[in-house]
Design an enzyme around this catalytic site. Structure first.
Site, PDB file in Angstrom:
ATOM      1  N   HIS A 143       0.838  -1.203   0.000  1.00 12.35           N
ATOM      2  CA  HIS A 143       0.000   0.000   0.000  1.00 12.35           C
ATOM      3  C   HIS A 143       0.873   1.253   0.000  1.00 12.35           C
ATOM      4  O   HIS A 143       0.617   2.199  -0.766  1.00 12.35           O
ATOM      5  CB  HIS A 143      -0.918   0.002   1.216  1.00 12.35           C
ATOM      6  CG  HIS A 143      -1.707   1.263   1.362  1.00 12.35           C
ATOM      7  ND1 HIS A 143      -2.887   1.492   0.690  1.00 12.35           N
ATOM      8  CD2 HIS A 143      -1.473   2.390   2.099  1.00 12.35           C
ATOM      9  CE1 HIS A 143      -3.353   2.683   1.003  1.00 12.35           C
ATOM     10  NE2 HIS A 143      -2.508   3.248   1.851  1.00 12.35           N
ATOM     11  N   GLU A 144       1.897   1.273   0.839  1.00 13.29           N
ATOM     12  CA  GLU A 144       2.793   2.432   0.865  1.00 13.29           C
ATOM     13  C   GLU A 144       3.540   2.567  -0.451  1.00 13.29           C
ATOM     14  O   GLU A 144       3.802   3.684  -0.917  1.00 13.29           O
ATOM     15  CB  GLU A 144       3.774   2.326   2.040  1.00 13.29           C
ATOM     16  CG  GLU A 144       3.106   2.321   3.407  1.00 13.29           C
ATOM     17  CD  GLU A 144       2.173   3.494   3.628  1.00 13.29           C
ATOM     18  OE1 GLU A 144       2.450   4.592   3.070  1.00 13.29           O
ATOM     19  OE2 GLU A 144       1.168   3.340   4.340  1.00 13.29           O
ATOM     20  N   HIS A 194       1.575   4.540  -2.842  1.00 10.87           N
ATOM     21  CA  HIS A 194       1.757   5.994  -2.742  1.00 10.87           C
ATOM     22  C   HIS A 194       3.004   6.440  -3.491  1.00 10.87           C
ATOM     23  O   HIS A 194       3.014   7.504  -4.128  1.00 10.87           O
ATOM     24  CB  HIS A 194       1.857   6.414  -1.277  1.00 10.87           C
ATOM     25  CG  HIS A 194       0.550   6.361  -0.543  1.00 10.87           C
ATOM     26  ND1 HIS A 194      -0.584   6.979  -1.022  1.00 10.87           N
ATOM     27  CD2 HIS A 194       0.209   5.783   0.640  1.00 10.87           C
ATOM     28  CE1 HIS A 194      -1.589   6.783  -0.164  1.00 10.87           C
ATOM     29  NE2 HIS A 194      -1.127   6.042   0.838  1.00 10.87           N
TER      30      HIS A 194
END
Length: 232
Positions: A101-102, A105
């Site tokens: 998920h990071e 980003h």
């Protein structure tokens, strides 16, 4: 003047707090559940992050460990992806999902995803609004309900809500990118990807709850102070 400290609109604040607490509890419970499942690839969160960044053609982002529990984040200014102790060295399905998920980003930053740029641009205004809104409203109330000041305070508080609303598509998109990357089977098996999806959905609910809580607080301010008129 101070009757509002004991009025029924406190129920809105209580509902907001309850939503935030429930969402936080749910994400922690979901993470703990899938943190018990070791990935068949035995890849750590750190290794998964570096692999995903490499596969995405991102070479200018560093990966580091930080203290804390679920304090994972990506800093677009320093180009550093930080993974918490519960993620960095863990080989669990949940940890890999959070790391991915990071990375989502980082990919957004790499491709200039415009909602992420908008969110970054709104940070100073949202911080200013959160800091000054209530003091300005209080001053407006003390000055015989100066509606101009009160409205200014309410407008400043609404900037915090705007920031959270813009955050929602950024977080959802990062999760979609993470799931797409993990679905190729190189880090997780096809049976493990649905587990990650549940973890990321639970995490996304915390942002939804946060936005709803801020909206309820804004609604309370409007109900309390938005309808007053300046005294002659």
């Amino acid at each position: 003047m101070f009757y509002s400290f004991f009025d029924p609109t406190y129920l809105l604040v209580i509902i907001g707090l309850a939503l935030s607490m429930a969402a936080s509890s749910y994400v922690n419970r979901t993470f703990r559940h899938y943190d018990r499942y070791r990935s068949q690839s035995t890849t750590t969160g750190t290794a998964a992050a570096r692999f995903i960044l490499s596969q995405s053609g991102i070479t200018d982002v560093g990966v580091q460990g930080i203290s804390g529990d679920l304090t994972d984040n990506y800093n677009g200014q320093t180009k550093v992806l930080s993974l918490s102790e519960s993620t960095a060295n863990s080989t669990s399905v949940a940890a890999i999902g959070v790391a991915a998920h990071e990375c989502g980003h980082a990919v957004q930053d790499h491709v200039n995803y415009w909602p992420m740029r908008l969110r970054t641009a709104l940070v100073p205004a949202a911080n200013l609004g959160s800091t000054l809104s209530l003091p300005i409203i209080i001053v407006g109330v003390l000055l015989s309900y100066n509606q101009a000041l009160i409205n200014l305070g309410i407008l400043l508080f609404s900037l915090a809500l705007l920031f959270q609303l813009v955050t929602l598509p950024v977080e959802f998109n990062a999760s979609r990118r993470a799931l797409k990357i993990l679905s190729d089977g190189q880090v997780l098996t096809h049976d493990e990807v649905p587990m990650v999806r549940k973890v990321l959905i639970a995490a996304a609910l915390t942002y939804v709850a946060g936005a709803l809580s801020t909206f309820l607080q804004l609604l309370r301010l409007v109900l309390l102070f938005g309808g007053h008129r300046d005294n002659d």
